[in-house]
Design a protein around this motif. Structure first.
Motif, PDB file in Angstrom:
ATOM      1  N   VAL A  24       0.809  -1.224   0.000  1.00 52.12           N
ATOM      2  CA  VAL A  24       0.000   0.000   0.000  1.00 52.12           C
ATOM      3  C   VAL A  24       0.843   1.275   0.000  1.00 52.12           C
ATOM      4  N   VAL A  25       2.154   1.182   0.266  1.00 47.56           N
ATOM      5  CA  VAL A  25       3.016   2.364   0.198  1.00 47.56           C
ATOM      6  C   VAL A  25       3.880   2.376  -1.060  1.00 47.56           C
ATOM      7  N   VAL A  26       3.819   1.312  -1.856  1.00 45.01           N
ATOM      8  CA  VAL A  26       4.583   1.259  -3.101  1.00 45.01           C
ATOM      9  C   VAL A  26       3.881   2.154  -4.125  1.00 45.01           C
ATOM     10  N   PRO A  27       4.625   3.074  -4.741  1.00 43.16           N
ATOM     11  CA  PRO A  27       3.997   3.976  -5.713  1.00 43.16           C
ATOM     12  C   PRO A  27       3.243   3.211  -6.812  1.00 43.16           C
ATOM     13  N   GLY A  28       2.023   3.639  -7.045  1.00 41.60           N
ATOM     14  CA  GLY A  28       1.198   3.051  -8.096  1.00 41.60           C
ATOM     15  C   GLY A  28       0.307   1.909  -7.640  1.00 41.60           C
ATOM     16  N   ALA A  38     -12.638  -1.691  -9.172  1.00 45.66           N
ATOM     17  CA  ALA A  38     -13.655  -1.061 -10.022  1.00 45.66           C
ATOM     18  C   ALA A  38     -13.997  -1.943 -11.214  1.00 45.66           C
ATOM     19  N   GLU A  39     -13.027  -2.756 -11.648  1.00 44.86           N
ATOM     20  CA  GLU A  39     -13.245  -3.681 -12.768  1.00 44.86           C
ATOM     21  C   GLU A  39     -13.929  -4.971 -12.315  1.00 44.86           C
ATOM     22  N   GLY A  40     -14.282  -5.050 -11.025  1.00 50.31           N
ATOM     23  CA  GLY A  40     -14.965  -6.228 -10.515  1.00 50.31           C
ATOM     24  C   GLY A  40     -14.045  -7.255  -9.900  1.00 50.31           C
ATOM     25  N   GLY A  41     -12.812  -6.851  -9.575  1.00 46.77           N
ATOM     26  CA  GLY A  41     -11.863  -7.781  -8.961  1.00 46.77           C
ATOM     27  C   GLY A  41     -12.334  -8.263  -7.598  1.00 46.77           C
ATOM     28  N   ASN A  42     -11.839  -9.399  -7.203  1.00 42.48           N
ATOM     29  CA  ASN A  42     -12.208 -10.019  -5.941  1.00 42.48           C
ATOM     30  C   ASN A  42     -11.650  -9.210  -4.771  1.00 42.48           C
ATOM     31  N   GLU A  43     -12.521  -8.734  -3.906  1.00 44.32           N
ATOM     32  CA  GLU A  43     -12.111  -7.910  -2.767  1.00 44.32           C
ATOM     33  C   GLU A  43     -11.179  -8.654  -1.820  1.00 44.32           C
ATOM     34  N   ALA A  44     -11.402  -9.941  -1.634  1.00 40.36           N
ATOM     35  CA  ALA A  44     -10.556 -10.723  -0.726  1.00 40.36           C
ATOM     36  C   ALA A  44      -9.136 -10.842  -1.267  1.00 40.36           C
ATOM     37  N   PHE A  45      -9.002 -11.010  -2.572  1.00 38.00           N
ATOM     38  CA  PHE A  45      -7.660 -11.085  -3.164  1.00 38.00           C
ATOM     39  C   PHE A  45      -6.923  -9.759  -2.999  1.00 38.00           C
ATOM     40  N   ILE A  46      -7.624  -8.660  -3.255  1.00 38.98           N
ATOM     41  CA  ILE A  46      -6.998  -7.346  -3.122  1.00 38.98           C
ATOM     42  C   ILE A  46      -6.659  -7.076  -1.658  1.00 38.98           C
ATOM     43  N   ALA A  47      -7.534  -7.457  -0.740  1.00 38.08           N
ATOM     44  CA  ALA A  47      -7.253  -7.281   0.685  1.00 38.08           C
ATOM     45  C   ALA A  47      -6.022  -8.083   1.090  1.00 38.08           C
ATOM     46  N   GLU A  71       1.312  -9.819 -11.525  1.00 31.29           N
ATOM     47  CA  GLU A  71       1.932 -11.122 -11.250  1.00 31.29           C
ATOM     48  C   GLU A  71       1.601 -11.604  -9.843  1.00 31.29           C
ATOM     49  N   LEU A  72       1.673 -10.701  -8.873  1.00 33.49           N
ATOM     50  CA  LEU A  72       1.347 -11.069  -7.496  1.00 33.49           C
ATOM     51  C   LEU A  72      -0.096 -11.545  -7.396  1.00 33.49           C
ATOM     52  N   LEU A  73      -1.002 -10.847  -8.076  1.00 31.18           N
ATOM     53  CA  LEU A  73      -2.408 -11.234  -8.074  1.00 31.18           C
ATOM     54  C   LEU A  73      -2.590 -12.594  -8.748  1.00 31.18           C
ATOM     55  N   ASP A  74      -1.942 -12.792  -9.883  1.00 21.17           N
ATOM     56  CA  ASP A  74      -2.027 -14.079 -10.582  1.00 21.17           C
ATOM     57  C   ASP A  74      -1.473 -15.220  -9.727  1.00 21.17           C
ATOM     58  N   ASP A  75      -0.352 -14.966  -9.047  1.00 22.14           N
ATOM     59  CA  ASP A  75       0.239 -15.985  -8.168  1.00 22.14           C
ATOM     60  C   ASP A  75      -0.700 -16.334  -7.020  1.00 22.14           C
ATOM     61  N   LEU A  76      -1.350 -15.318  -6.463  1.00 26.12           N
ATOM     62  CA  LEU A  76      -2.298 -15.544  -5.379  1.00 26.12           C
ATOM     63  C   LEU A  76      -3.470 -16.395  -5.862  1.00 26.12           C
ATOM     64  N   LYS A  77      -4.021 -16.022  -7.011  1.00 31.98           N
ATOM     65  CA  LYS A  77      -5.140 -16.795  -7.567  1.00 31.98           C
ATOM     66  C   LYS A  77      -4.717 -18.225  -7.865  1.00 31.98           C
TER      67      LYS A  77
END
Length: 84
Positions: A24-28, A38-47, A71-77
């Motif tokens: 959350v502190v990494v730029p971008g 906003a694109e409908g991503g899974n809230e639990a994955f983002i959390a 990549e981090l999101l894909d790895d998590l999924k």
């Protein structure tokens, strides 16, 4: 090819100066995560990613790109899919 001495210097520098930076502190990251939600991503994955950190040198912070967040999101999924 780096010498053993160069490798040891790099490792010592990492140990001395690198630290964990919450995503959350990494730029971008915040803009990226808000867009994914906003694109409908899974809230639990983002959390989950919100609670994740990266071990970096201070000068590496600005080099983290949205591709790495993807990549981090894909790895998590993938990890969740393979846990079944």
């Amino acid at each position: 090819m780096p010498s053993d001495e160069d490798i040891a210097r790099r490792a010592l520098d990492l140990q001395r100066r690198a630290r964990d930076y919450p995503l959350v502190v990494v730029p971008g990251y915040s803009e990226w995560s808000e867009r994914k939600l906003a694109e409908g991503g899974n809230e639990a994955f983002i959390a989950n990613l919100d609670a994740t950190s990266m071990w970096l040198l201070p000068e590496e912070l600005d080099s983290v790109s949205t591709e790495i967040f993807d990549e981090l999101l894909d790895d998590l999924k993938s990890g969740i899919d393979n846990a079944d």
